[in-house]
Scaffold this motif. Sequence first.
Motif, short mmCIF file in Angstrom:
data_model
loop_
_atom_site.label_atom_id
_atom_site.label_comp_id
_atom_site.label_asym_id
_atom_site.label_seq_id
_atom_site.Cartn_x
_atom_site.Cartn_y
_atom_site.Cartn_z
N SER A 196 42.28 27.60 78.51
CA SER A 196 43.42 28.50 79.36
C SER A 196 44.02 29.29 78.41
O SER A 196 44.64 30.77 78.97
CB SER A 196 44.07 27.03 79.84
N TYR A 197 44.36 29.53 77.31
CA TYR A 197 45.36 30.05 76.07
C TYR A 197 46.65 30.08 76.73
O TYR A 197 47.11 32.06 76.45
CB TYR A 197 44.55 31.58 76.14
N GLU A 198 46.87 29.35 77.35
CA GLU A 198 48.55 29.18 77.34
C GLU A 198 49.40 28.40 76.87
O GLU A 198 50.78 29.11 76.50
CB GLU A 198 48.56 28.07 79.26
N LYS A 199 48.81 28.22 75.76
CA LYS A 199 49.72 27.79 74.28
C LYS A 199 49.04 27.71 73.38
O LYS A 199 50.06 27.83 72.22
CB LYS A 199 50.53 25.96 75.55
N GLU A 200 47.80 28.01 72.75
CA GLU A 200 47.07 28.23 71.64
C GLU A 200 45.85 28.65 71.55
O GLU A 200 46.01 28.35 72.48
CB GLU A 200 46.83 26.40 71.38
N MET A 201 45.30 28.51 71.27
CA MET A 201 43.88 29.61 70.94
C MET A 201 43.49 28.78 69.81
O MET A 201 44.38 28.83 68.73
CB MET A 201 44.22 31.09 71.09
N THR A 202 42.05 28.51 69.84
CA THR A 202 41.27 27.80 68.78
C THR A 202 40.37 29.25 68.31
O THR A 202 39.85 29.32 69.11
CB THR A 202 40.05 27.03 69.50
N ILE A 203 40.31 28.93 66.56
CA ILE A 203 39.12 30.09 66.36
C ILE A 203 38.69 29.41 65.75
O ILE A 203 38.49 28.40 65.16
CB ILE A 203 39.94 31.00 65.32
N GLY A 204 37.02 29.03 65.24
CA GLY A 204 36.21 28.71 65.12
C GLY A 204 34.91 29.67 63.75
O GLY A 204 34.86 30.09 64.70
N VAL A 205 34.63 29.03 62.96
CA VAL A 205 33.65 28.90 61.84
C VAL A 205 32.22 28.37 62.40
O VAL A 205 32.72 26.93 61.60
CB VAL A 205 33.37 29.98 61.05
N GLN A 206 31.24 28.75 62.75
CA GLN A 206 30.06 27.67 62.45
C GLN A 206 28.78 28.16 61.73
O GLN A 206 28.62 29.14 61.84
CB GLN A 206 29.66 27.17 64.30
N ASP A 207 28.25 26.81 61.33
CA ASP A 207 27.11 27.28 60.87
C ASP A 207 26.14 26.61 60.74
O ASP A 207 26.32 24.95 62.04
CB ASP A 207 27.09 27.38 58.72
N ASN A 208 24.76 26.85 59.91
CA ASN A 208 23.59 24.86 60.35
C ASN A 208 23.03 24.98 59.68
O ASN A 208 22.01 24.79 58.99
CB ASN A 208 22.40 26.58 61.92
N GLY A 209 24.25 24.77 58.33
CA GLY A 209 23.65 24.60 56.70
C GLY A 209 23.45 22.71 57.06
O GLY A 209 22.77 22.84 57.64
N GLY A 210 23.58 22.91 55.64
CA GLY A 210 22.86 20.62 55.64
C GLY A 210 24.16 19.97 55.96
O GLY A 210 24.38 18.92 56.36
N GLY A 211 25.54 20.69 56.46
CA GLY A 211 26.48 20.53 56.97
C GLY A 211 27.65 19.26 56.13
O GLY A 211 26.89 19.58 54.83
N ILE A 212 28.46 19.03 56.13
CA ILE A 212 29.31 18.03 55.31
C ILE A 212 29.22 16.03 56.20
O ILE A 212 29.85 15.53 56.58
CB ILE A 212 30.63 18.42 55.72
N PRO A 213 29.07 15.08 55.01
CA PRO A 213 28.92 14.11 55.24
C PRO A 213 30.79 13.26 55.64
O PRO A 213 32.05 14.59 55.39
CB PRO A 213 28.71 13.15 53.72
N ASP A 214 30.54 12.26 56.78
CA ASP A 214 31.80 11.93 57.55
C ASP A 214 32.28 11.31 56.38
O ASP A 214 34.19 12.12 56.30
CB ASP A 214 31.41 10.86 57.55
N GLY A 215 32.02 11.17 55.08
CA GLY A 215 33.09 10.41 53.68
C GLY A 215 33.58 11.91 53.37
O GLY A 215 35.12 10.88 52.71
N GLU A 216 33.68 12.82 53.22
CA GLU A 216 33.80 13.66 52.54
C GLU A 216 34.28 14.62 53.30
O GLU A 216 34.81 16.21 52.92
CB GLU A 216 32.97 14.42 51.50
#
Length: 429
Positions: free
Chosen positions: A346-366
């Motif tokens: 909606s962009y009324e209060k905030e905006m979100t910038i994203g960076v997405q890759d399709n690599g190996g990801g990051i484990p939950d513990g890290e």
Amino acid sequence: MYHNVRLRLTKLFTAVLSVLLAVLLGVCFYFSVKQQFSLQLSSFTSQSYTVFESISGQTVLTSRWLATHEENAGFRIYLWDNGVELFHNYDHASRTLPEYAHYLSAPDAGRTLHPKKEADGISVGRHGILPEVLCYQKQLVKNDSILQICFLQSLKPLYARIGSSLFLYLALFLVSLCLLALFCWYFTGRLLQPLLASRESQNRFIASVSHELRTPLAVILSSASACEKASPAEQKPFFQVIAREGAQMSGMLEQLLTLSRADSHGLALQITKTDLQTLLLETYENFLPLAADSGHLLSIRLPEAGLPLCDCDQGRIRQVCHILLHNALSHTPAGSTILFFIAEGSYEKEMTIGVQDNGGGIPDGEKEKIFDRFYRVTPASRAAKSEKGHHGLGLAVAKEIVSAHRGTLTVTDAEDGGALFLLTLPLKP
């Protein structure tokens, strides 16, 4: 030093709280004594009036009747008929209070009692600072005879009860003092925990900085030493190595300076009205050649509709975007796809910038640890090539910049695998 400071703070807090507790208990004890004395005086007054009315209604007084009322009322009764004491043969030794005899006066001698007056006919006899006895004197005219009456009650039993109360108050104070000391020891320990953790963090920080600076300095010194022995034609590669390592050290020192300013709340922001779409497009264009050289496919996705301007530090937000894109390029294998976008909303209060890759990801513990200083994901955790120039400070710097904007920086798993970093900024921080 830590235990010394903790001990001193414990003593200080215990002393302050013990003084407050002593004052509080002293006030409570004072009002308790005052109430007990008031109750004693009220009881003595009521019983004296009752006995006096009973005597007034009697035509014959006997020693047995007198002894019964003394026992029931809890005080001594003295009577004079025209100045002559009645019942002088009545077991007087058990009835008289010799130590308070100076409060009794024979009416025929013209002597009177001179204690402090408390009420009509009721007096409090004092021999020093504390009152010692309660007195009630009255005279009754009956059949041409003047009957003078004196009731006398010692305050020793009251003081005995007050002494017991004082002992209980002192015991309560000592027990409370011990509990306060234990609480203050525990409280100061909890109070100093953040300082202790900060000290340990600083020690680790200094050790990490020393370790990270040692390698480029060693390379620079070895290259400089090699330059001394090499011919002018052979010196160029060594100068390039020195310049590269110096640039890496400069970047690292700049990141350390940013973190230091953030720690001291001195990270200054130049807030301006910023068009995030333009900022993302410029950043995307700057990274296209770097992505092509590393074999990555970099794409951008922006909303078709116009977006409101965001109040932020344009240079700092650009720095965060550079850190996120540089990490994505460095920690994903060649041929990976990287998406740079502004999330729909909606962009009324905030905006979100994203960076997405399709690599190996990051484990939950890290996922939380990667924002710590000098923390780097292990190669087994993420399919990435090992590259110099990454000191584990980039994401920590980005986190501090975003926090200064009152925003959030998080990492999650992307739907198609890989990592998804989301930078959320309020339109008006």
